[in-house]
Design an enzyme around this catalytic site. Structure first.
Site, PDB file in Angstrom:
ATOM      1  N   HIS A 362      26.730  35.485  62.656  1.00 51.76           N
ATOM      2  CA  HIS A 362      26.498  35.049  61.269  1.00 51.76           C
ATOM      3  C   HIS A 362      25.040  35.202  60.862  1.00 51.76           C
ATOM      4  O   HIS A 362      24.673  34.857  59.748  1.00 51.76           O
ATOM      5  CB  HIS A 362      26.924  33.593  61.091  1.00 51.76           C
ATOM      6  CG  HIS A 362      28.368  33.350  61.406  1.00 51.76           C
ATOM      7  ND1 HIS A 362      29.361  33.374  60.443  1.00 51.76           N
ATOM      8  CD2 HIS A 362      28.997  33.110  62.570  1.00 51.76           C
ATOM      9  CE1 HIS A 362      30.528  33.145  61.022  1.00 51.76           C
ATOM     10  NE2 HIS A 362      30.332  32.977  62.313  1.00 51.76           N
ATOM     11  N   LYS A 554      23.606  25.334  47.531  1.00 46.33           N
ATOM     12  CA  LYS A 554      23.651  25.880  48.891  1.00 46.33           C
ATOM     13  C   LYS A 554      22.497  25.284  49.658  1.00 46.33           C
ATOM     14  O   LYS A 554      21.641  24.609  49.053  1.00 46.33           O
ATOM     15  CB  LYS A 554      23.570  27.409  48.877  1.00 46.33           C
ATOM     16  CG  LYS A 554      22.434  27.961  47.977  1.00 46.33           C
ATOM     17  CD  LYS A 554      22.419  29.473  47.922  1.00 46.33           C
ATOM     18  CE  LYS A 554      23.392  30.054  46.932  1.00 46.33           C
ATOM     19  NZ  LYS A 554      24.106  31.227  47.393  1.00 46.33           N
ATOM     20  N   ARG A 555      22.413  25.524  50.980  1.00 51.17           N
ATOM     21  CA  ARG A 555      21.268  25.036  51.737  1.00 51.17           C
ATOM     22  C   ARG A 555      19.979  25.596  51.128  1.00 51.17           C
ATOM     23  O   ARG A 555      19.949  26.722  50.635  1.00 51.17           O
ATOM     24  CB  ARG A 555      21.382  25.467  53.209  1.00 51.17           C
ATOM     25  CG  ARG A 555      22.427  24.692  53.977  1.00 51.17           C
ATOM     26  CD  ARG A 555      22.127  23.206  54.020  1.00 51.17           C
ATOM     27  NE  ARG A 555      20.998  22.933  54.877  1.00 51.17           N
ATOM     28  CZ  ARG A 555      21.091  22.542  56.145  1.00 51.17           C
ATOM     29  NH1 ARG A 555      22.271  22.335  56.685  1.00 51.17           N
ATOM     30  NH2 ARG A 555      20.010  22.304  56.858  1.00 51.17           N
ATOM     31  N   LYS A 560      16.972  32.237  50.362  1.00 47.99           N
ATOM     32  CA  LYS A 560      17.973  32.046  49.304  1.00 47.99           C
ATOM     33  C   LYS A 560      17.303  31.945  47.925  1.00 47.99           C
ATOM     34  O   LYS A 560      17.960  31.909  46.891  1.00 47.99           O
ATOM     35  CB  LYS A 560      18.834  30.815  49.580  1.00 47.99           C
ATOM     36  CG  LYS A 560      19.700  30.954  50.833  1.00 47.99           C
ATOM     37  CD  LYS A 560      20.567  29.730  51.047  1.00 47.99           C
ATOM     38  CE  LYS A 560      21.302  29.716  52.373  1.00 47.99           C
ATOM     39  NZ  LYS A 560      22.533  30.534  52.387  1.00 47.99           N
ATOM     40  N   THR A 665      29.464  32.637  51.208  1.00 49.05           N
ATOM     41  CA  THR A 665      30.859  32.333  50.921  1.00 49.05           C
ATOM     42  C   THR A 665      30.979  31.457  49.673  1.00 49.05           C
ATOM     43  O   THR A 665      32.043  31.407  49.046  1.00 49.05           O
ATOM     44  CB  THR A 665      31.515  31.589  52.108  1.00 49.05           C
ATOM     45  OG1 THR A 665      30.600  30.584  52.555  1.00 49.05           O
ATOM     46  CG2 THR A 665      31.824  32.531  53.243  1.00 49.05           C
ATOM     47  N   LYS A 669      33.902  31.114  46.225  1.00 46.81           N
ATOM     48  CA  LYS A 669      34.533  29.926  45.631  1.00 46.81           C
ATOM     49  C   LYS A 669      34.313  29.921  44.121  1.00 46.81           C
ATOM     50  O   LYS A 669      35.217  29.609  43.341  1.00 46.81           O
ATOM     51  CB  LYS A 669      33.958  28.648  46.274  1.00 46.81           C
ATOM     52  CG  LYS A 669      34.201  28.600  47.775  1.00 46.81           C
ATOM     53  CD  LYS A 669      33.282  27.631  48.507  1.00 46.81           C
ATOM     54  CE  LYS A 669      33.288  27.933  50.007  1.00 46.81           C
ATOM     55  NZ  LYS A 669      32.231  27.234  50.748  1.00 46.81           N
TER      56      LYS A 669
HETATM   57  C1  26Q Z   1      20.637  26.940  65.876  1.00 47.50           C
HETATM   58  C2  26Q Z   1      19.862  26.427  66.901  1.00 47.50           C
HETATM   59  C3  26Q Z   1      19.665  25.076  67.005  1.00 47.50           C
HETATM   60  C4  26Q Z   1      20.245  24.232  66.071  1.00 47.50           C
HETATM   61  C5  26Q Z   1      21.020  24.732  65.052  1.00 47.50           C
HETATM   62  C6  26Q Z   1      21.209  26.097  64.956  1.00 47.50           C
HETATM   63  C7  26Q Z   1      22.032  26.647  63.872  1.00 47.50           C
HETATM   64  C8  26Q Z   1      23.041  25.910  63.280  1.00 47.50           C
HETATM   65  C9  26Q Z   1      23.793  26.438  62.256  1.00 47.50           C
HETATM   66  C10 26Q Z   1      21.813  27.933  63.422  1.00 47.50           C
HETATM   67  C11 26Q Z   1      22.576  28.467  62.398  1.00 47.50           C
HETATM   68  C12 26Q Z   1      23.582  27.715  61.804  1.00 47.50           C
HETATM   69  C13 26Q Z   1      24.393  28.199  60.695  1.00 47.50           C
HETATM   70  C14 26Q Z   1      24.356  29.419  60.220  1.00 47.50           C
HETATM   71  C15 26Q Z   1      25.150  29.811  59.053  1.00 47.50           C
HETATM   72  O1  26Q Z   1      25.771  28.987  58.401  1.00 47.50           O
HETATM   73  N1  26Q Z   1      25.164  31.107  58.696  1.00 47.50           N
HETATM   74  C16 26Q Z   1      25.884  31.554  57.522  1.00 47.50           C
HETATM   75  O2  26Q Z   1      27.197  31.908  57.911  1.00 47.50           O
HETATM   76  C17 26Q Z   1      28.010  32.190  56.784  1.00 47.50           C
HETATM   77  C18 26Q Z   1      29.416  32.439  57.270  1.00 47.50           C
HETATM   78  O3  26Q Z   1      29.505  33.666  57.899  1.00 47.50           O
HETATM   79  C19 26Q Z   1      27.461  33.362  56.003  1.00 47.50           C
HETATM   80  O4  26Q Z   1      28.223  33.509  54.831  1.00 47.50           O
HETATM   81  C20 26Q Z   1      25.991  33.132  55.636  1.00 47.50           C
HETATM   82  O5  26Q Z   1      25.457  34.290  55.053  1.00 47.50           O
HETATM   83  C21 26Q Z   1      25.205  32.750  56.878  1.00 47.50           C
HETATM   84  O6  26Q Z   1      23.875  32.414  56.529  1.00 47.50           O
END
Ligand code: 26Q
Length: 818
Positions: A362, A554-555, A560, A665, A669
């Site tokens: 991702h 969004k975040r 972004k 995503t 929506k």
């Molecule tokens: C990593 C290391 C330590 C702690 C947390 C993390 C961590 C946690 C969550 C790193 C990344 C995430 C989440 C990533 C994420 O949500 N990516 C998104 O995934 C979506 C679904 O595929 C995409 O639509 C987005 O583009 C993408 O940013």
């Protein structure tokens, strides 16, 4: 076997009333003559839960009988949101429940509002997992989800004087009716310790003598499919102290300390890590990953062994999907279990591992890929480190056959990264093992192939597949926008689109129909009214329903570009301030809505939130502006807020610098809900434009392949005069907090403007102007809106899941017949 065939519980409204009242009296333990909305919600939820359990039992019994190949979806995050409405809709008993409640003097919607969100995830990746579970259940796939039952989900965001503060999310405080605690389904998970060399059957081998054991207890969450009796399971693990461990301390008499140290075990599943790459390399995070992976694999292997003896059959019965590299320690764990516990040869075990795993990436940037310091892994999981070294050794031998002595390439592809902190590259481990590596949109896969994993792609092109993300229309239309749902069903003459969303394209035929336009506009207005009330309650800002509701939720992240949005708002404000009354009459009124959380340690993102509030303060209180412009920050954005905001939006913004959003995503929506998109040609927006026609959205900005060259030019690239002017307003303290915002301004000017705000600004303003012009012509706007919904079929997670099932997992539906 009574009740098995027909379902034991009755679903007519009288039976449901009785059932709810029984739960008031015996589950919630309140008098049936005196209970409040929350207690009514609890009783209602338990009554729904009973029905879920019934189907879930039947489904699992059927799966057991048929023993199909199953897909196990491993994810550290699931963002489920609320369950009540979704469950009754998927069970097909919404009307009966609504009737039953009316007769009891309650309103279903009011009770539904009592439920808190299950927020066991950060954002895109986690909500995607939730949408995919819904599709897996609906499409009758024999699937299991596995994850962690965090006691605290994603932090709650509160805003004090415009600044974000974080508060814990005590989501389990009032109980969780949607889960079933399974005290008897539990496994020990081991950590730390040492390795001992031993000779077994004449062969030297390493034995792991762990130093700590923690018990993983299962909590099951039934996931009902829509229009089917199938209900699958999301099994989340909670950490409990292990009884096998530390009996010694009791006998030595240190009773109090023994109890205290036992309690520490529970910290493993205490809290979800916010998405912040700076957390990488933390011991607790690694323990969380291994904890849920180890418990899940023990569960999966136990289930396999119930019916099979020979591990040759394992790949015919098991597919493992890892959601990003977060669960990738599972590769080493499978090897450990097969080699150390099942005594398979290494090469046999590796062959099995390579046939069962597939991964979805991702992230876009190589920096987003996880690395674990060797010292940390060696301490927490010494045997796994050794296994990873062995995998790497064999990988290097294989690579040498293809690339000879190209040491640069070998070191780039190595699972071990040398350097100041020697680390394990979890992505390289996944690439070495997985038979399929999925990207989440076409542009994303291209980036993976040509940049992030170029070397691996050249070696194993067949592994790389595109699985463009999708979201479930059940949650994002049927649950959250019932008026739109009725309109679609009425005009298509069927509800079949809820399971087969391709049918939604049938709306195109009526895109110009005046009767549909009237219904569509009414629907939008009612949804806007609901949103306006919510905004007023939360922020005390009154907004006009005639204004365009322009939304970015969004975040909060630099890539972004919420900052681009705010600078655009400042420009709009500046223009209004310089207008005479006749010019003002031509302005399209806007309500600019921004919402999202910043990771607690992400300073820049937090400043962006504060700037948003500072601008809102100025604009909303300026009598020269009135209803022409309002700025609103919606606090504590989460799934249920999204369900309210998205249906009430006219325009939504997706502004990532091209090449940075893997997919996105949220845009899907909005698209389904007939909101027009203002977006860069990034991630899934490129494919959305193909489906609905670029003329039905507002695209702007540098393209993916232009970005690197633009960056090269660096500081020599100056934004337009308009850009300089709005940044100057912030710099000069027009919105206060001059010193605090200085670094934001520096970043986009002197700092090289990595995310190209300056470069894209002019084109952004043009796209905004085009949106204004389109909004003035309400017939045209409504037509574009209908065409957006009509073109959203591709972006259903049903399509994505079918692609995974066929192209990656090799599984077939297994529909429970009764
Ligand atoms: C990593 C290391 C330590 C702690 C947390 C993390 C961590 C946690 C969550 C790193 C990344 C995430 C989440 C990533 C994420 O949500 N990516 C998104 O995934 C979506 C679904 O595929 C995409 O639509 C987005 O583009 C993408 O940013």
């Amino acid at each position: 076997m009574f009740g098995l065939m027909d379902g034991f519980l009755k679903n007519d409204s009288i039976s449901l009333q009785k059932d709810i009242l029984d739960h008031v009296e015996f589950t919630v333990a309140r008098s049936r003559f005196n209970f409040d909305d929350f207690e009514a919600y609890q009783a209602l939820a338990h009554s729904v839960r009973d029905r879920l359990i019934e189907r879930w039992h039947d489904t699992h019994q059927y799966f057991k009988k048929k023993d199909p190949k199953r897909i196990y979806f491993l994810s550290l995050e699931f963002l489920m949101g609320r369950s009540l409405t979704n469950s009754v809709i998927n069970l097909g008993i919404q009307d009966q429940y609504a009737d039953a409640l009316t007769q009891l003097g309650f309103d279903f919607e009011v009770l539904a509002e009592q439920e808190g969100d299950a927020a066991l995830g950060n954002g895109g990746l986690a909500r995607l997992a939730a949408c995919q579970m819904d599709s897996l259940a609906t499409l009758d796939y024999p699937a299991w989800g596995y994850g962690l039952r965090y006691q605290y989900g994603l932090f709650r965001q509160i805003i004090v004087d415009g600044f974000q503060h974080e508060q814990p999310d005590f989501w389990l405080n009032f109980g969780n009716p949607w889960e079933i605690e399974r005290v008897h389904v539990s496994y020990p998970v081991k950590f730390y310790g040492t390795l001992k060399e031993e000779v077994l059957n004449g062969k030297k081998c390493k034995i792991w003598i762990p130093g700590e054991s923690v018990e993983a207890v299962a909590y099951d969450n039934p996931i009902p499919g829509y229009g089917t009796r199938n209900a699958i399971n999301l099994r989340l693990w909670a950490a409990k102290p292990s009884d096998q461990y530390d009996m010694e301390s009791y006998t030595t008499g240190d009773y109090i300390n023994a109890i205290v140290s036992r309690q520490k075990a529970e910290t493993i599943s205490n809290v979800l890590y916010p998405d912040d790459r700076s957390y990488q390399g933390k011991e607790l995070r690694l323990k969380q990953q291994y904890f849920f992976v180890s418990a899940s694999l023990q569960d999966i292997i136990r289930r396999f062994k119930d019916l099979h003896r020979n591990f040759d059959e394992f790949p015919e019965k098991v597919a493992l999907q890892i959601n990003d590299t977060h669960p990738s320690i599972s590769i080493a764990e499978v090897m450990r279990m097969l080699v150390d516990e099942e005594h398979l040869d290494w090469s046999k075990a590796w062959d099995i591992a390579c046939r069962i795993f597939s991964v979805t990436i991702h992230a876009v940037q190589p920096e987003g890929l996880e690395k674990i310091p060797v010292d940390l892994l060696g301490n927490v999981l010494p045997r796994h480190l050794e296994i990873i070294y062995e995998i790497n050794h064999r990988l290097m031998e294989e690579l040498k056959k293809s690339f000879g002595q190209d040491y640069d390439k070998l070191s780039r592809m190595s699972i071990i990264e040398e350097g100041a902190v020697k680390s394990i590259r979890m992505a390289n481990l996944s690439l070495a093992c997985c038979h399929t590596v999925n990207g989440v949109s076409r542009v994303h896969l291209e980036t993976l192939k040509t940049r992030v994993f170029k070397d691996f792609y050249e070696l194993w092109p067949q592994k790389f597949q595109c699985k463009t993300n999708g979201v479930t229309q059940r949650r994002w239309i049927v649950v959250s926008n019932p008026s739109l749902c009725s309109i679609i069903s009425k005009w298509l003459g069927t509800e079949a689109w809820i399971r087969n969303v391709d049918l939604i394209a049938g709306l195109r035929e009526y895109a110009k129909d005046p009767d549909l336009h009237t219904e569509w506009k009414n629907m939008k207005r009612v949804n806007k009214m609901r949103l306006a009330e919510y905004i007023e309650t939360l922020t005390s800002v009154k907004v006009s329903l005639d204004a365009m509701f322009d939304v970015q939720i969004k975040r909060i992240h630099e890539y972004k570009r919420q900052l681009l949005n705010i600078l655009g708002i400042i420009h709009r404000y500046d223009c209004i301030k310089n207008m005479d009354e006749s010019d003002k009459r031509r302005v399209v009124p806007r309500v600019c809505i921004i919402g999202g959380k910043a990771a607690p340690g992400y300073e820049v993102a937090k400043k962006i939130i504060k700037l948003c509030h500072a601008v809102a303060d100025k604009v909303n209180n300026d009598p020269d502006v009135g209803d022409l412009l309002k700025v609103v920050f919606i606090p504590d954005y989460n799934v249920s807020v999204a369900e309210l905001v998205i249906p009430g939006s006219d325009l939504s913004q997706h502004l990532s610098t091209a090449g940075h959003e893997a997919s996105g995503t949220g845009c899907m929506k909005f698209l389904m809900n007939g909101c027009l998109l203002l977006a860069t040609a990034d991630g899934s927006a490129v494919e959305i434009a193909e489906e609905i026609g670029a003329e039905n959205m507002f695209l702007f900005g540098a393209k993916v392949d232009e970005v690197p060259a633009l960056r090269e030019k660096g500081t020599t690239l100056k934004g337009s005069l308009q850009f300089a002017r709005v940044v100057r307003m912030v710099r000069d303290g027009y919105f206060g907090f001059k010193d605090y915002f200085k670094s934001l301004c520096d970043n986009v000017e002197d700092g090289g403007d990595f995310y190209l705000l300056g470069y894209d600004f002019a084109s952004y303003l043009e796209a905004q102007a085009a949106a204004d012009r389109a909004f003035v012509d309400q017939e045209k706007w409504t037509q574009m809106s209908i065409l957006s919904t009509a073109g959203s079929g591709k972006f259903s997670s049903d399509r994505t899941i079918e692609e995974y099932a066929e192209q990656s997992w090799g599984i077939e539906p297994c529909k429970c017949p009764f």
